[in-house]
Write an enzyme that holds these catalytic residues in place. Sequence first.
Site, PDB file in Angstrom:
ATOM      1  CD  GLU A 191     131.420  26.407   3.880  1.00  0.00           C
ATOM      2  OE1 GLU A 191     130.491  27.083   3.416  1.00  0.00           O
ATOM      3  OE2 GLU A 191     132.517  26.915   4.180  1.00  0.00           O
ATOM      4  NE  ARG A 237     120.029  28.398   1.594  1.00  0.00           N
ATOM      5  CZ  ARG A 237     120.777  29.134   0.758  1.00  0.00           C
ATOM      6  NH1 ARG A 237     120.966  30.417   1.012  1.00  0.00           N
ATOM      7  NH2 ARG A 237     121.344  28.592  -0.288  1.00  0.00           N
ATOM      8  N   GLY A 254     120.342  44.517  -5.241  1.00  0.00           N
ATOM      9  CA  GLY A 254     120.740  45.039  -6.548  1.00  0.00           C
ATOM     10  C   GLY A 254     119.829  46.130  -7.077  1.00  0.00           C
ATOM     11  CG  ASP A 330     126.796  34.211   4.586  1.00  0.00           C
ATOM     12  OD1 ASP A 330     126.759  33.219   5.329  1.00  0.00           O
ATOM     13  OD2 ASP A 330     127.342  34.201   3.464  1.00  0.00           O
ATOM     14  CD1 TRP A 382     126.658  26.445   2.002  1.00  0.00           C
ATOM     15  CD2 TRP A 382     125.028  27.916   2.408  1.00  0.00           C
ATOM     16  NE1 TRP A 382     127.233  27.507   2.648  1.00  0.00           N
ATOM     17  CE2 TRP A 382     126.247  28.432   2.916  1.00  0.00           C
ATOM     18  CE3 TRP A 382     123.876  28.684   2.557  1.00  0.00           C
ATOM     19  CZ2 TRP A 382     126.342  29.669   3.548  1.00  0.00           C
ATOM     20  CZ3 TRP A 382     123.964  29.919   3.198  1.00  0.00           C
ATOM     21  CH2 TRP A 382     125.181  30.402   3.681  1.00  0.00           C
ATOM     22  CG  ASP A 441     136.735  29.574   6.148  1.00  0.00           C
ATOM     23  OD1 ASP A 441     135.569  29.506   5.734  1.00  0.00           O
ATOM     24  OD2 ASP A 441     137.034  29.701   7.358  1.00  0.00           O
TER      25      ASP A 441
END
Length: 508
Positions: A191, A237, A254, A330, A382, A441
């Site tokens: 994370e 990032r 999208g 990811d 994040w 998680d």
Amino acid sequence: MPVTTGPRGDEQVGTFCLVLHSHLPWLAHHGRWPVGEEWLYQSWAHSYLPVLGVVRRLAAEGRRDLLTLGVTPVLAAQLDDPHCLRGMHDWLGGWLLRAHGAAPRLPDLAAHEHRLAGAALAEFETRWRHGASPVLRELTDAGALELLGGPATHPFGPLLDDRVRAFALETGLADAGVRLGARPAGIWAPECGYAPGMEHGYAAAGVSRFLVDGPALRGDTGLGRTVGDSGVVCFGRDLDITYRVWSPRKGYPGGRDYRDFHTFDHPSGLKPARVTGRTVPPERKRPYDPALAAVAVERDAADFVTTVRDRLVALREQLGRPGLTVAAFDTELFGHWWHEGPAWLEAVLRALPDAGVRVTTLAAAVDAGLVGGPVELPASSWGSGKDWRVWAGAQVADLVELNAEVQRALLAAVDHTPPALVRDPLLDVLAEEALLALSSDWAFMVSKHSAADYARGRAQQHAGRVGELAGLLTADRRTAATRRVARWTDDSVFGHLDARRMTSPRAR
């Protein structure tokens, strides 16, 4: 038509680092492999096979330092497990049969799926039958990949006791060493969770670089930065670049001509539609057309390369020297969530050098001197709000307290056990159950309202085992503890986990 975006030649405007993180959080089921194995096999077929196929093709052309890849220890174990390998082979065969079954109703889609499934089956049978580790090791040995490690079971590090955090990281790094022949020197912390001082634990474990989210550096992501006085480098990032591809609100996947992830042909399980429009209901979406999607890939790859180049030109002017930009995602975005993602990725990695952009890994960026002065990082992640609210907010207060109890019980049992020359199997079981209970998680799923009851149940099950076994061990009831563990039919996720690495300060 090839993507063209800028001048050829020796001019380099800066460096681009692509970092991918492979993690399927809901899969470790009671210490065994998942009941919901469909998720694993879908990501394996649609992301891991094609993404590493892209790397292998480019490496065969002599390209090196293509991307930095993190594979969490639990996922790495699944991708090597004989049960999962057999299941994956069966799943790929089933995919091919589903494509054939759809041919009378959806002939064009069935033909497309037949080609994809056949290629995936051939790839798996040729290269993957002994697991992911040989595939990854071949690519790292060839210099095409940098592999990142991380702590076992993906815990949220800032909420861990120092000893437990060090043990989880050591277990994860040791796992990577067993599988790949070398311990990673870089990690993607789960994370991107960070608390001031964690860099010293990283340095002690041999970790020299890690990833944080851009806001932790206040957006100043144009160079890596050493953290405090540790010498450990953090990379931020770049959200402007990363969000061009995928953000909470928008991104290339999208686009109207890409395959729609959420619309199914239920008899076959195939996805027959293109996005068409964000507000278009499934029954009104247009049929998927691979030719239209290929045009969209070219357009969006060119747009991304131009965006990266412009960003690096601006950074060079700002810094007075070439800088870097880090885009991190990811892995499952490429192929699983975004069907065309691997094709887009290959187009981008081919086009960036022609645009004057050096493509490299985090390790090579350090070697190239793309590191600035020291920074003091704030507590960060994040997740939503870029703070800890997802894993430590009011909605998961019960899990935070549960995790604290797990750690207290674990450390009490460890401190009670005399140092030994050989591994203690009961203590090893206790440590693994604790690590499973501490996975980030469970809190994520609760905070995001995604199978919250299941997540709480899993956390409580593992925590209950920790409490019971720790109580027996601290009471010196080892025979009863052995009988209790024998009733748990779960296999170990990490067969080489060694709880002696968590010895008490007195023993050290």
